[in-house]
Design an enzyme around this catalytic site. Structure first.
Site, PDB file in Angstrom:
ATOM      1  N   CYS A  59       0.839  -1.202   0.000  1.00 18.90           N
ATOM      2  CA  CYS A  59       0.000   0.000   0.000  1.00 18.90           C
ATOM      3  C   CYS A  59       0.871   1.247   0.000  1.00 18.90           C
ATOM      4  O   CYS A  59       1.799   1.380   0.802  1.00 18.90           O
ATOM      5  CB  CYS A  59      -0.903  -0.009   1.226  1.00 18.90           C
ATOM      6  SG  CYS A  59      -1.890   1.478   1.413  1.00 18.90           S
ATOM      7  N   PHE A  60       0.557   2.181  -0.881  1.00 22.78           N
ATOM      8  CA  PHE A  60       1.418   3.365  -1.001  1.00 22.78           C
ATOM      9  C   PHE A  60       1.348   4.304   0.184  1.00 22.78           C
ATOM     10  O   PHE A  60       2.210   5.157   0.355  1.00 22.78           O
ATOM     11  CB  PHE A  60       1.185   4.125  -2.307  1.00 22.78           C
ATOM     12  CG  PHE A  60      -0.236   4.340  -2.750  1.00 22.78           C
ATOM     13  CD1 PHE A  60      -1.304   4.394  -1.871  1.00 22.78           C
ATOM     14  CD2 PHE A  60      -0.519   4.496  -4.106  1.00 22.78           C
ATOM     15  CE1 PHE A  60      -2.603   4.616  -2.299  1.00 22.78           C
ATOM     16  CE2 PHE A  60      -1.808   4.712  -4.562  1.00 22.78           C
ATOM     17  CZ  PHE A  60      -2.862   4.762  -3.650  1.00 22.78           C
TER      18      PHE A  60
END
Length: 236
Positions: A59-60
């Site tokens: 997940c960024f």
């Protein structure tokens, strides 16, 4: 949407979600823990002016949150890489069919921090590089670990560093991180930018990402800065 469901479960209760089987999270083995890795043996030449590399590692939100606290990083923008511009939006990328990975474009000043140190922090703190198409509770090709190099030299140094770490058995399994040439980076929607900063009490952030910040501070005290470099304007 599958990924929205996963994060909604985490917001409600990570433990409860695991108990009822909503999260495809393997609990049979421990994930690789943050550790201070040696620097790359192969060094890139120090170019003039700001440089960038695009890093994917789950997940960024967490990837961006870590690099926003790294001294020498001028900008860290969440976005999508590895696919076409036409499908670079969260709803479509979350299907796992577009070829994109959730990524962060890290812009840094090579006079203050080297590309090798960026890679060292990435592998030491940001992710478990032995995982394939997943990080923590997030599963799918969009959560793969990949380095999107902006020059052939960046790619060469990254591949050499992966080989170095594998040869030293730095992790319990071979590194699965891919290295590719960057063919396009597309900033994510505004609500994804600075997510860790704006939502530190989100259970997903508290469980997955705040430990990475603590690891950065513990392992790289000279690199950690308390005040993050935030995205000051909506992505273009």
């Amino acid at each position: 949407m599958r990924n929205t469901l996963l994060r909604s479960c985490l917001l409600a209760s990570g433990a409860a979600a695991l108990a009822i089987g909503l999260l495809p999270l393997s609990v049979s083995r421990a994930e690789e823990q943050p550790r201070l890795l040696p620097p790359p043996a192969l060094h890139a030449a120090q170019p003039h002016g700001l440089q960038s590399v695009v890093l994917a590692g789950g997940c960024f939100w967490g990837v961006q949150g870590v690099f926003q606290h790294v001294r020498g990083v001028e900008d860290a923008v969440s976005g999508y890489a590895g696919g076409a511009k036409a499908t670079a939006d969260y709803e479509t990328v979350s299907t796992g069919t577009t070829g994109h990975a959730e990524s962060v474009r890290v812009t840094y000043d090579p006079a203050r921090i080297s590309y090798g140190e960026i890679l060292r922090i990435y592998f030491s703190v940001v992710l478990d590089p032995t995982e394939v198409n997943r990080q923590g509770p997030d599963v799918g090709t969009q959560y793969r670990s990949e380095i999107f190099a902006t020059s052939p030299e960046q790619a060469q140094v990254a591949r050499a560093y992966i080989a170095q770490l594998d040869q030293a058995h730095a992790f319990s399994r071979p590194i699965a991180t891919q290295v590719s040439a960057l063919n396009g980076f597309y900033p994510a929607e505004a609500y994804h930018q600075d997510y860790l900063f704006h939502h530190p009490d989100n259970p997903y952030i508290a469980w997955n990402d705040l430990p990475k910040l603590r690891a950065l501070q513990r392992l790289f005290p000279d690199r950690y800065v308390e005040k993050p470099v935030l995205v000051s304007r909506p992505p273009a």
